[in-house]
Design a protein around this motif. Structure first.
Motif, mmCIF file in Angstrom:
data_model
loop_
_atom_site.group_PDB
_atom_site.id
_atom_site.type_symbol
_atom_site.label_atom_id
_atom_site.label_comp_id
_atom_site.label_asym_id
_atom_site.label_seq_id
_atom_site.Cartn_x
_atom_site.Cartn_y
_atom_site.Cartn_z
ATOM 1 N N ASN A 128 -2.063 -7.350 2.745
ATOM 2 C CA ASN A 128 -1.552 -8.395 3.634
ATOM 3 C C ASN A 128 -2.086 -8.220 5.049
ATOM 4 O O ASN A 128 -2.430 -9.198 5.717
ATOM 5 C CB ASN A 128 -0.027 -8.400 3.653
ATOM 6 C CG ASN A 128 0.572 -8.888 2.350
ATOM 7 O OD1 ASN A 128 -0.082 -9.574 1.567
ATOM 8 N ND2 ASN A 128 1.809 -8.512 2.104
ATOM 9 N N ASP A 129 -2.152 -6.975 5.523
ATOM 10 C CA ASP A 129 -2.718 -6.721 6.851
ATOM 11 C C ASP A 129 -4.158 -7.213 6.919
ATOM 12 O O ASP A 129 -4.568 -7.832 7.898
ATOM 13 C CB ASP A 129 -2.688 -5.227 7.180
ATOM 14 C CG ASP A 129 -1.286 -4.671 7.347
ATOM 15 O OD1 ASP A 129 -0.338 -5.470 7.527
ATOM 16 O OD2 ASP A 129 -1.141 -3.438 7.306
ATOM 17 N N GLY A 148 0.134 -0.346 -0.553
ATOM 18 C CA GLY A 148 -1.111 -1.029 -0.912
ATOM 19 C C GLY A 148 -0.997 -2.532 -0.709
ATOM 20 O O GLY A 148 -1.902 -3.176 -0.182
ATOM 21 N N ARG A 149 0.160 -3.097 -1.070
ATOM 22 C CA ARG A 149 0.394 -4.538 -0.852
ATOM 23 C C ARG A 149 0.435 -4.855 0.643
ATOM 24 O O ARG A 149 -0.132 -5.857 1.086
ATOM 25 C CB ARG A 149 1.694 -4.981 -1.526
ATOM 26 C CG ARG A 149 1.551 -5.176 -3.020
ATOM 27 C CD ARG A 149 2.737 -5.921 -3.606
ATOM 28 N NE ARG A 149 3.947 -5.115 -3.644
ATOM 29 C CZ ARG A 149 4.304 -4.330 -4.660
ATOM 30 N NH1 ARG A 149 3.551 -4.273 -5.727
ATOM 31 N NH2 ARG A 149 5.419 -3.640 -4.614
ATOM 32 N N TYR A 177 -0.284 3.379 9.159
ATOM 33 C CA TYR A 177 0.820 3.915 8.385
ATOM 34 C C TYR A 177 0.602 5.410 8.165
ATOM 35 O O TYR A 177 -0.539 5.855 8.044
ATOM 36 C CB TYR A 177 0.921 3.215 7.020
ATOM 37 C CG TYR A 177 1.038 1.716 7.130
ATOM 38 C CD1 TYR A 177 2.265 1.104 7.332
ATOM 39 C CD2 TYR A 177 -0.101 0.904 7.053
ATOM 40 C CE1 TYR A 177 2.378 -0.273 7.439
ATOM 41 C CE2 TYR A 177 0.000 -0.476 7.165
ATOM 42 C CZ TYR A 177 1.230 -1.058 7.362
ATOM 43 O OH TYR A 177 1.336 -2.419 7.475
ATOM 44 N N SER A 178 1.679 6.150 8.095
ATOM 45 C CA SER A 178 1.612 7.591 7.900
ATOM 46 C C SER A 178 2.043 7.934 6.477
ATOM 47 O O SER A 178 3.097 7.485 6.027
ATOM 48 C CB SER A 178 2.525 8.282 8.913
ATOM 49 O OG SER A 178 2.458 9.672 8.776
ATOM 50 N N LEU A 179 1.228 8.722 5.804
ATOM 51 C CA LEU A 179 1.534 9.153 4.445
ATOM 52 C C LEU A 179 1.865 10.634 4.434
ATOM 53 O O LEU A 179 1.297 11.417 5.197
ATOM 54 C CB LEU A 179 0.332 8.920 3.522
ATOM 55 C CG LEU A 179 -0.133 7.483 3.371
ATOM 56 C CD1 LEU A 179 -1.398 7.430 2.535
ATOM 57 C CD2 LEU A 179 0.948 6.650 2.729
ATOM 58 N N LYS A 180 2.752 11.004 3.543
ATOM 59 C CA LYS A 180 3.106 12.404 3.363
ATOM 60 C C LYS A 180 2.013 13.067 2.521
ATOM 61 O O LYS A 180 1.627 12.544 1.466
ATOM 62 C CB LYS A 180 4.456 12.503 2.657
ATOM 63 C CG LYS A 180 4.976 13.883 2.509
ATOM 64 C CD LYS A 180 6.356 13.860 1.866
ATOM 65 C CE LYS A 180 6.874 15.275 1.713
ATOM 66 N NZ LYS A 180 8.195 15.266 1.088
ATOM 67 N N THR A 182 -12.030 -2.203 0.577
ATOM 68 C CA THR A 182 -10.901 -2.561 -0.290
ATOM 69 C C THR A 182 -9.826 -1.474 -0.274
ATOM 70 O O THR A 182 -10.100 -0.314 0.050
ATOM 71 C CB THR A 182 -11.356 -2.762 -1.757
ATOM 72 O OG1 THR A 182 -11.771 -1.488 -2.278
ATOM 73 C CG2 THR A 182 -12.477 -3.788 -1.864
ATOM 74 N N VAL A 183 -8.637 -1.856 -0.688
ATOM 75 C CA VAL A 183 -7.542 -0.892 -0.817
ATOM 76 C C VAL A 183 -7.894 0.135 -1.883
ATOM 77 O O VAL A 183 -7.568 1.320 -1.748
ATOM 78 C CB VAL A 183 -6.212 -1.614 -1.131
ATOM 79 C CG1 VAL A 183 -5.126 -0.624 -1.525
ATOM 80 C CG2 VAL A 183 -5.761 -2.452 0.059
#
Length: 108
Positions: free
Chosen positions: A82-83, A77-78, A4-7, A58-59
């Motif tokens: 799940n991933d 985060g959810r 995933y890409s975050l700003k 962990t997340v």
């Protein structure tokens, strides 16, 4: 594997992208922070963690690792949890982890 890409945070003008995800083969979350792209150059990797088995478990650890660069939205985060949960279920992921362990043991 998920990615995933975050700003980046507004004050981090030196950061182009913060990539996070789950790598079931290494049984770890990962973060890669890329610098601003310059003409005719690949983006510089400013920070990378999660390339070793179980490096980010962990997340919450992932969130602490990216906090200087970006915020982790609660919904993402959810998804990451799940991933992690779903990535451990299939036989190809178990085989991938087994092969990773063999490679690590052979390198020692």
């Amino acid at each position: 594997m998920s990615r995933y890409s975050l700003k980046p945070l507004p004050h981090r003008s030196d950061v182009f992208e913060v990539a996070v995800g789950w790598d079931p083969g290494l049984d770890t979350f990962f973060v890669m922070v890329f610098g601003v792209v310059e003409a005719d150059h690949d983006p510089e990797v400013l920070h990378w963690l999660g390339g070793q088995p179980r490096q980010i478990a962990t997340v919450e650890e992932l969130e602490a690792e990216i906090s200087p660069y970006a915020k982790l939205p609660m919904e993402l985060g959810r998804h990451l949890r799940n991933d992690q949960r779903d990535g451990d279920a299939g036989p190809s992921q178990r085989l991938s982890r087994f092969i990773s362990k063999l490679l690590i043991a052979a390198a020692r």
